[in-house]
Design a protein around this motif. Structure first.
Motif, short mmCIF file in Angstrom:
data_model
loop_
_atom_site.label_atom_id
_atom_site.label_comp_id
_atom_site.label_asym_id
_atom_site.label_seq_id
_atom_site.Cartn_x
_atom_site.Cartn_y
_atom_site.Cartn_z
N PHE A 146 0.85 -1.18 0.00
CA PHE A 146 0.00 0.00 0.00
C PHE A 146 0.89 1.23 0.00
CE2 PHE A 146 0.72 -0.91 4.46
CZ PHE A 146 0.79 0.33 5.09
N ASP A 147 0.33 2.36 -0.44
CA ASP A 147 1.12 3.59 -0.50
C ASP A 147 0.30 4.76 0.02
OD1 ASP A 147 -0.34 4.84 -2.89
OD2 ASP A 147 0.39 2.98 -3.78
N VAL A 148 1.01 5.82 0.38
CA VAL A 148 0.41 7.00 0.96
C VAL A 148 1.05 8.24 0.34
CG1 VAL A 148 -0.21 8.19 3.11
CG2 VAL A 148 0.28 5.71 3.15
N ASP A 149 0.23 9.15 -0.17
CA ASP A 149 0.73 10.44 -0.63
C ASP A 149 0.87 11.33 0.61
OD1 ASP A 149 1.13 13.01 -1.61
OD2 ASP A 149 -0.24 12.75 -3.30
N ILE A 150 2.13 11.60 1.00
CA ILE A 150 2.37 12.33 2.26
C ILE A 150 2.73 13.79 2.03
CG2 ILE A 150 3.07 10.22 3.43
CD1 ILE A 150 5.99 11.13 3.15
N THR A 151 2.56 14.26 0.79
CA THR A 151 2.99 15.61 0.43
C THR A 151 2.41 16.67 1.35
OG1 THR A 151 3.00 14.85 -1.87
CG2 THR A 151 3.19 17.23 -1.49
N ASP A 152 1.12 16.58 1.61
CA ASP A 152 0.44 17.64 2.37
C ASP A 152 0.76 17.62 3.86
OD1 ASP A 152 -0.70 18.41 -0.01
OD2 ASP A 152 -2.56 17.29 0.32
N TYR A 153 1.50 16.60 4.32
CA TYR A 153 1.82 16.49 5.75
C TYR A 153 3.25 16.93 6.06
CZ TYR A 153 -2.32 13.50 5.67
OH TYR A 153 -3.60 13.01 5.50
N LEU A 154 4.01 17.30 5.02
CA LEU A 154 5.43 17.55 5.20
C LEU A 154 5.72 18.93 5.78
CD1 LEU A 154 6.79 16.07 1.84
CD2 LEU A 154 6.82 15.00 4.10
N LYS A 155 6.83 19.01 6.54
CA LYS A 155 7.40 20.26 7.02
C LYS A 155 8.70 20.53 6.24
CE LYS A 155 8.07 18.89 11.20
NZ LYS A 155 8.41 18.85 12.65
N PRO A 156 9.26 21.73 6.35
CA PRO A 156 10.52 22.02 5.64
C PRO A 156 11.66 21.09 6.04
CG PRO A 156 9.47 24.05 6.36
CD PRO A 156 8.70 22.93 6.99
N ALA A 157 11.64 20.60 7.29
CA ALA A 157 12.71 19.71 7.76
C ALA A 157 12.22 18.95 8.98
CB ALA A 157 13.97 20.50 8.09
N GLY A 158 12.94 17.86 9.30
CA GLY A 158 12.64 17.10 10.51
C GLY A 158 11.32 16.35 10.46
N ASN A 159 11.00 15.79 9.32
CA ASN A 159 9.73 15.06 9.17
C ASN A 159 9.82 13.68 9.83
OD1 ASN A 159 7.87 16.69 7.25
ND2 ASN A 159 9.92 16.85 6.35
N GLU A 160 8.85 13.39 10.67
CA GLU A 160 8.85 12.14 11.43
C GLU A 160 7.74 11.21 10.95
OE1 GLU A 160 9.68 11.84 15.90
OE2 GLU A 160 7.50 11.52 15.79
N LEU A 161 8.12 9.97 10.66
CA LEU A 161 7.18 8.92 10.28
C LEU A 161 6.98 7.99 11.47
CD1 LEU A 161 5.59 6.92 8.45
CD2 LEU A 161 7.82 6.11 7.61
#
Length: 617
Positions: A146-161
């Motif tokens: 499965f896949d997820v479009d995470i574009t709208d959840y991103l920050k400029p840096a330090g993105n945590e999954l």
């Protein structure tokens, strides 16, 4: 081991026996900084790819409350129950497994108009995905990507999954394969969590999501079906087919916007669409695929700024009545309209150090090549869906695949699905699968979930040209409504034969009369076949315990041999004197049990650690 002892070993697991750790050479050489680095989706490949495999933080909690702190690190994509993960802990029903990692900053900075897609090869069983604390997606099912479009959840840096996983193996009716919390006999250690590659790729706003090549072998035609995400500015689709790098056919298509008034989500500008383009392969470039000559065509697809590569093969699997010779009138399995004997081996897809996850790409290749060197041309992937690279290697190396759908259902009534058909095949053949309770299928909601997962599995795996046969049910494990399920699979994929009920509980449907035979002399039934080919879908199971190469001293098999010399003689006698003569009586194929030892089950041609080939002098 006699029949009664063997069946008792199946029914009463020996979970009190602790497993002795074993390693493969690939696990011993594993680069923990870059495990399984290969591109994970060969059927739809882009140049842009970022693997997230490696060490992540993990924690296990009771209930679904997030952990106050993480306990340590786990090596993704190995499940926590495996030794290669570095955790060696069993996730239990009612517990939650938490993962945490930081996404690479440079990969999260997107050029204008680009999207970032996060891919999970497989997560067992129920997963919730969070990006920077926001819930981005949920997925249920332990065997499909499965896949997820995470574009709208991103920050400029330090993105945590962050990922939360729950797995109630054995407690509910979900698809589980050979996994059990009470290991023993023919059932193995349960695994959970991430067990296939996690990765990201940047894609244009309009991009291809899925590809299927529908091949018409007789007319040299191939129809390319795509599913795509597209913006309002809809691009052209163009396709080129290549033979050793030379373009042999091409075409383009201006798609018609099928858009509704609202996009897929109100917050998105993307819409779903599908399109098809048919091309003809010139006669001089027509190559048939077979295990002896596994020829693959390459394909390039352009969808606006999106560029992907793929591949396909021209071959035809069928069951056809013979029109001449000693087998005249008998239905036989055919490859490209010619009778083709399936010399198969049962492949559980288990590894001592990785469980469901092979320790390397080379390990996958080793199993396939070794079985080919032993004279096999088919692997029956037993109630497990493998990673895409395994099917790709079967495609390019020339190994036919008989693909099982992963079984589900509540606790199995082993006297019904083991004693009855083994001791009285005649009575078993008259059991109707509408007896839901007897075959562990009382739960209607669970039946619907399995049916959807079956359809999703067929849809996903239909791409791979090496897959020849679908097997929805094995030995009555969660079997139900076989005729209707067979019809459903046929509608989804009319190009492949179906072994509707492997082993027993035949419901007079599908393309095969399918039998498992471990205790009686091998034979082909003398009766009217009614258009179905005869398939010995399991036999053999000869056990040979090699000290130092097994996980447990207590062993299981259908007939035991104490030395390699005795094992080799018995195996060769079985093949040459009992099996191969049945080809003249109309046997279409046979599946020897099995490729490798697995835990207590030592009836493999290879040891569990793959360090000894039992058939080599």
């Amino acid at each position: 081991m006699n029949l009664s002892d063997a069946v008792k070993s199946i029914i009463r697991p020996h979970e009190e026996d602790k497993l002795t750790p074993l390693t493969t050479i690939w696990g011993e050489q594993l680069d923990c900084t870059s495990p399984l680095p290969e591109y994970p989706r060969p059927q739809l490949k882009r140049s842009n790819y970022t693997s997230l495999n490696g060490f992540w933080d993990y924690a296990i909690t009771k209930g679904s409350t997030p952990p106050s702190d993480y306990e340590g690190q786990i090596l993704v994509p190995f499940s926590p129950e495996s030794s290669l993960s570095g955790v060696n802990r069993q996730l239990l029903p009612g517990w939650a497994l938490w993962y945490r990692t930081t996404l690479p900053d440079e990969k999260c900075i997107l050029p204008k108009g680009m999207r970032l897609i996060l891919h999970f090869g497989a997560v067992d069983y129920s997963a919730r995905v969070y990006i920077n604390g926001q819930h981005a997606a949920s997925h249920q099912g332990g065997y499909l990507p499965f896949d997820v479009d995470i574009t709208d959840y991103l920050k400029p840096a330090g993105n945590e999954l962050t990922l939360r996983v729950e797995d109630s193996t054995g407690a509910n009716d979900e698809a589980k394969g050979k996994q059990t919390l009470k290991r023993g006999g023919i059932f193995y250690t349960a695994q959970s969590g991430i067990w296939q590659t996690v990765w990201m790729e940047q894609v244009p706003l309009s991009h291809i999501e899925h590809i299927l090549f529908d091949t018409d072998y007789d007319n040299r035609k191939v129809t390319i079906h795509i599913q795509a995400a597209a913006g309002r500015d809809l691009p052209h689709l163009s396709v080129s087919l290549l033979d050793h790098g030379k373009e042999i056919a091409s075409g383009s298509l201006q798609l018609t916007p099928p858009f509704s008034d609202t996009p897929r989500k109100e917050s998105e500008t993307l819409h779903s669409l599908s399109a098809s383009l048919a091309l003809t392969i010139p006669t001089e470039h027509f190559h048939s695929w077979s295990p002896e000559d596994p020829f693959l065509y390459d394909a390039e697809l352009f969808f606006g700024e999106d560029h992907v590569t793929s591949y396909f093969a021209m071959r035809l699997f069928s069951v056809e009545k013979q029109t001449q010779g000693a087998l005249k009138g008998k239905p036989m399995f055919c490859l490209n309209h010619k009778p083709y004997f399936l010399m198969g081996v049962l492949d559980q897809g288990y590894w001592p150090d990785g469980l469901y996850t092979a320790p390397s790409d080379e390990a996958l290749i080793y199993d396939i090549r070794t079985m080919k060197s032993l004279g096999f041309n088919m692997l029956r992937k037993h109630i497990k869906v493998e990673c895409a690279r395994w099917y790709y290697h079967c495609d390019r190396l020339g190994m036919i695949v008989c693909q099982d759908i992963v079984n589900g259902g509540s606790k199995y009534h082993m006297p019904v699905i083991s004693y009855l058909p083994t001791l009285s095949p005649f009575l078993a053949s008259h059991l109707k699968d509408s007896h839901y309770s007897m075959l562990s299928r009382k739960n209607q909601e669970a039946r619907l979930i399995w049916e959807k997962e079956c359809a999703d599995t067929v849809t996903y795996l239909s791409f791979f040209p090496s897959i020849a046969i679908w097997v929805p049910f094995n030995e009555g494990w969660g079997q139900f409504d076989t005729v209707r399920i067979t019809d459903m699979i046929r509608r989804l994929d009319p190009s492949r034969p179906i072994d509707s009920a492997s082993g027993w509980f035949d419901q007079n449907c599908g393309d095969f009369i399918s039998v498992h035979n471990y205790f009686r002399p091998l034979s082909v039934p003398i009766r009217k076949w009614e258009g179905r080919a005869f398939f010995l879908s399991e036999y053999g199971g000869y056990a040979c315990h090699l000290k130092g190469h097994t996980s447990v001293e207590r062993v299981f098999g259908y007939k035991r041999y104490d030395t390699l010399e005795e094992f080799q003689k018995a195996y060769h006698d079985l093949i040459q004197k009992s099996l191969l003569p049945l080809k003249e009586q109309g046997l279409s194929g046979a599946v020897y049990t099995q490729l490798s030892d697995v835990e207590e089950e030592v009836n493999g041609l290879l040891t569990y650690d793959r360090k000894i080939n039992k058939l080599m002098p």
